[in-house]
Design an enzyme around this catalytic site. Structure first.
Site, PDB file in Angstrom:
ATOM      1  N   ASN A  47       0.847  -1.198   0.000  1.00  0.00           N
ATOM      2  CA  ASN A  47       0.000   0.000   0.000  1.00  0.00           C
ATOM      3  C   ASN A  47       0.882   1.247   0.000  1.00  0.00           C
ATOM      4  OD1 ASN A  47       0.615  -0.750   2.718  1.00  0.00           O
ATOM      5  ND2 ASN A  47      -1.079   0.450   3.519  1.00  0.00           N
ATOM      6  N   ASN A  50      -0.968   8.677   0.820  1.00  0.00           N
ATOM      7  CA  ASN A  50      -0.699  10.048   0.376  1.00  0.00           C
ATOM      8  C   ASN A  50      -1.304  11.017   1.384  1.00  0.00           C
ATOM      9  OD1 ASN A  50      -1.514  12.592  -1.290  1.00  0.00           O
ATOM     10  ND2 ASN A  50      -0.037  11.507  -2.564  1.00  0.00           N
ATOM     11  N   TYR A  53      -4.796  11.679   1.226  1.00  0.00           N
ATOM     12  CA  TYR A  53      -5.581  10.453   1.490  1.00  0.00           C
ATOM     13  C   TYR A  53      -6.160   9.785   0.234  1.00  0.00           C
ATOM     14  CZ  TYR A  53      -5.472  11.536   6.540  1.00  0.00           C
ATOM     15  OH  TYR A  53      -5.086  11.796   7.820  1.00  0.00           O
ATOM     16  N   GLU A  60      -2.969  -4.702  -3.055  1.00  0.00           N
ATOM     17  CA  GLU A  60      -3.473  -5.606  -4.094  1.00  0.00           C
ATOM     18  C   GLU A  60      -3.513  -4.909  -5.447  1.00  0.00           C
ATOM     19  OE1 GLU A  60      -4.689  -4.863  -1.172  1.00  0.00           O
ATOM     20  OE2 GLU A  60      -6.040  -6.399  -0.390  1.00  0.00           O
ATOM     21  N   CYS A  98     -10.600  -3.356  -4.545  1.00  0.00           N
ATOM     22  CA  CYS A  98      -9.610  -4.340  -5.023  1.00  0.00           C
ATOM     23  C   CYS A  98     -10.286  -5.606  -5.531  1.00  0.00           C
ATOM     24  CB  CYS A  98      -8.601  -4.652  -3.921  1.00  0.00           C
ATOM     25  SG  CYS A  98      -7.478  -3.270  -3.603  1.00  0.00           S
TER      26      CYS A  98
HETATM   27  N1  THU Z   1      -5.311  -1.426   2.395  1.00  0.00           N
HETATM   28  C1  THU Z   1      -4.745  -2.280   1.505  1.00  0.00           C
HETATM   29  O1  THU Z   1      -3.600  -2.105   1.086  1.00  0.00           O
HETATM   30  N2  THU Z   1      -5.492  -3.319   1.063  1.00  0.00           N
HETATM   31  C2  THU Z   1      -6.775  -3.549   1.444  1.00  0.00           C
HETATM   32  O2  THU Z   1      -7.441  -4.407   0.855  1.00  0.00           O
HETATM   33  C3  THU Z   1      -7.363  -2.789   2.546  1.00  0.00           C
HETATM   34  C4  THU Z   1      -6.648  -1.543   2.916  1.00  0.00           C
HETATM   35  C5  THU Z   1      -4.519  -0.269   2.839  1.00  0.00           C
HETATM   36  C6  THU Z   1      -5.025   1.046   2.336  1.00  0.00           C
HETATM   37  C7  THU Z   1      -4.501   1.994   3.370  1.00  0.00           C
HETATM   38  O3  THU Z   1      -3.169   2.347   3.017  1.00  0.00           O
HETATM   39  C8  THU Z   1      -4.457   1.178   4.646  1.00  0.00           C
HETATM   40  O4  THU Z   1      -4.542  -0.181   4.241  1.00  0.00           O
HETATM   41  C9  THU Z   1      -5.548   1.485   5.636  1.00  0.00           C
HETATM   42  O5  THU Z   1      -6.788   1.462   5.008  1.00  0.00           O
END
Ligand code: THU
Length: 142
Positions: A47, A50, A53, A60, A98
């Site tokens: 992930n 930024n 946000y 994913e 995702c």
């Molecule tokens: N996040 C992911 O990378 N994958 C997901 O399926 C759920 C959420 C990340 C997005 C954000 O950077 C952090 O987790 C909190 O939501």
């Protein structure tokens, strides 16, 4: 199931490794993903947050968009490893956005989504289980 335990463990290892690159200074929730292609290649992602946000990207989708931008479109499975920075690992289920991106490229019954707390403690789902009755390209056919 068309994915071996060995492949699952390799994908989980790669997801944990990718989680180490997570850029998550706002949520402190770190996620890594490892996407397996039908040719056996593994594409990873983390992930990327930024300050505004909205432009943040999930692990994913980072993996999918990296793969697609390298010309890869056929995928077998994705492993996801996530949790709070200093906490225990979660079963980090993919968000709805995702899941929808997965549906664009993957067969609902033979694409596997693996969420793991560790190499020993994981769950395997088909895409259809996590995104039933989905909207897709077939709905737009004339
Ligand atoms: N996040 C992911 O990378 N994958 C997901 O399926 C759920 C959420 C990340 C997005 C954000 O950077 C952090 O987790 C909190 O939501």
């Amino acid at each position: 199931m068309h994915i071996s335990i060995e492949e699952i463990k390799t994908l989980l290892d790669r997801a944990v490794e990718a989680r180490g690159f997570s850029y998550s200074p706002y949520s402190h929730y770190m996620v890594g993903a490892a996407l397996l292609t039908k040719n056996g290649e593994i594409i990873t992602g983390c992930n990327v947050e930024n300050a505004a946000y909205g432009p943040s990207n999930c692990a994913e989708r980072t993996a999918f968009f990296t793969g697609v931008s390298k010309g890869l479109r056929e995928f077998r499975a994705i492993a996801i490893a996530g949790g709070k920075r200093n906490g225990e690992s979660d079963f980090a289920y993919p968000c709805g956005v995702c899941r929808q991106v997965m549906a664009e490229f993957c067969d609902p019954d033979s694409f596997y989504i693996i969420v793991g707390k560790s190499r020993e403690d994981y769950r395997v789902h088909t895409l259809r289980e996590l995104l039933p009755e989905s909207f897709g390209a077939a709905n737009l056919k004339v």
